[in-house]
Design a protein around this motif. Sequence first.
Motif, PDB file in Angstrom:
ATOM      1  N   UNK A 106       2.620  -4.380  -5.521  1.00  0.00           N
ATOM      2  CA  UNK A 106       2.796  -3.288  -6.486  1.00  0.00           C
ATOM      3  C   UNK A 106       3.720  -2.211  -5.918  1.00  0.00           C
ATOM      4  N   UNK A 107       3.550  -1.856  -4.641  1.00  0.00           N
ATOM      5  CA  UNK A 107       4.420  -0.862  -4.021  1.00  0.00           C
ATOM      6  C   UNK A 107       5.868  -1.329  -3.976  1.00  0.00           C
ATOM      7  N   UNK A 108       6.098  -2.575  -3.624  1.00  0.00           N
ATOM      8  CA  UNK A 108       7.471  -3.094  -3.564  1.00  0.00           C
ATOM      9  C   UNK A 108       8.101  -3.114  -4.958  1.00  0.00           C
ATOM     10  N   UNK A 109       7.353  -3.529  -5.955  1.00  0.00           N
ATOM     11  CA  UNK A 109       7.880  -3.510  -7.321  1.00  0.00           C
ATOM     12  C   UNK A 109       8.188  -2.080  -7.766  1.00  0.00           C
ATOM     13  N   UNK A 110       7.318  -1.160  -7.409  1.00  0.00           N
ATOM     14  CA  UNK A 110       7.552   0.236  -7.750  1.00  0.00           C
ATOM     15  C   UNK A 110       8.800   0.784  -7.086  1.00  0.00           C
ATOM     16  N   UNK A 111       8.976   0.502  -5.803  1.00  0.00           N
ATOM     17  CA  UNK A 111      10.168   0.967  -5.097  1.00  0.00           C
ATOM     18  C   UNK A 111      11.436   0.324  -5.653  1.00  0.00           C
ATOM     19  N   UNK A 112      11.343  -0.922  -6.066  1.00  0.00           N
ATOM     20  CA  UNK A 112      12.518  -1.612  -6.599  1.00  0.00           C
ATOM     21  C   UNK A 112      12.909  -1.080  -7.966  1.00  0.00           C
ATOM     22  N   UNK A 113      11.963  -0.582  -8.736  1.00  0.00           N
ATOM     23  CA  UNK A 113      12.283  -0.097 -10.084  1.00  0.00           C
ATOM     24  C   UNK A 113      12.562   1.400 -10.142  1.00  0.00           C
ATOM     25  N   UNK A 114      12.242   2.146  -9.091  1.00  0.00           N
ATOM     26  CA  UNK A 114      12.478   3.598  -9.104  1.00  0.00           C
ATOM     27  C   UNK A 114      13.927   3.968  -9.414  1.00  0.00           C
ATOM     28  N   UNK A 115      14.914   3.357  -8.806  1.00  0.00           N
ATOM     29  CA  UNK A 115      16.293   3.750  -9.137  1.00  0.00           C
ATOM     30  C   UNK A 115      16.633   3.557 -10.614  1.00  0.00           C
ATOM     31  N   UNK A 116      16.105   2.537 -11.225  1.00  0.00           N
ATOM     32  CA  UNK A 116      16.387   2.289 -12.626  1.00  0.00           C
ATOM     33  C   UNK A 116      15.680   3.304 -13.523  1.00  0.00           C
ATOM     34  N   UNK A 117      14.515   3.769 -13.112  1.00  0.00           N
ATOM     35  CA  UNK A 117      13.757   4.729 -13.898  1.00  0.00           C
ATOM     36  C   UNK A 117      14.368   6.127 -13.853  1.00  0.00           C
ATOM     37  N   UNK A 118      14.864   6.520 -12.672  1.00  0.00           N
ATOM     38  CA  UNK A 118      15.341   7.899 -12.510  1.00  0.00           C
ATOM     39  C   UNK A 118      16.848   8.077 -12.659  1.00  0.00           C
TER      40      UNK A 118
END
Length: 122
Positions: A106-118
Amino acid sequence: MPLLLLNLRNVPDDEADEVRALLDENQIDYYETRPSLWGVSGGGLWLPDDRQEDQARARLAAYQAARGERARREREQALSEGRAPSPWAAFRENPLRALATLLGIVLMLGLATLPFLFFTRG
């Protein structure tokens, strides 16, 4: 010149013992290096020279084919008898490890999607 016959990294002890016995039975000269202290090398079975390479590789290939077939039969039998390990069984056996693995995913998926979200909002 020495020749690496079998890298022992991630090789189960029983398989390594069976390969050693196979080489001994066929009078194939070999020596063994142990894993390094820091995990750089996994150890291995080496032929001191390449004169017995063809014989050793042929014997090892036949052994590995037979071991693979035996493992497939055992797996199929375990599946048919309901004894095969499942993800739920792994969770029950070691729940802390399973939860830590899930948290890491879950942490890795979150870190991978952060740039796309922000950074995609213009």
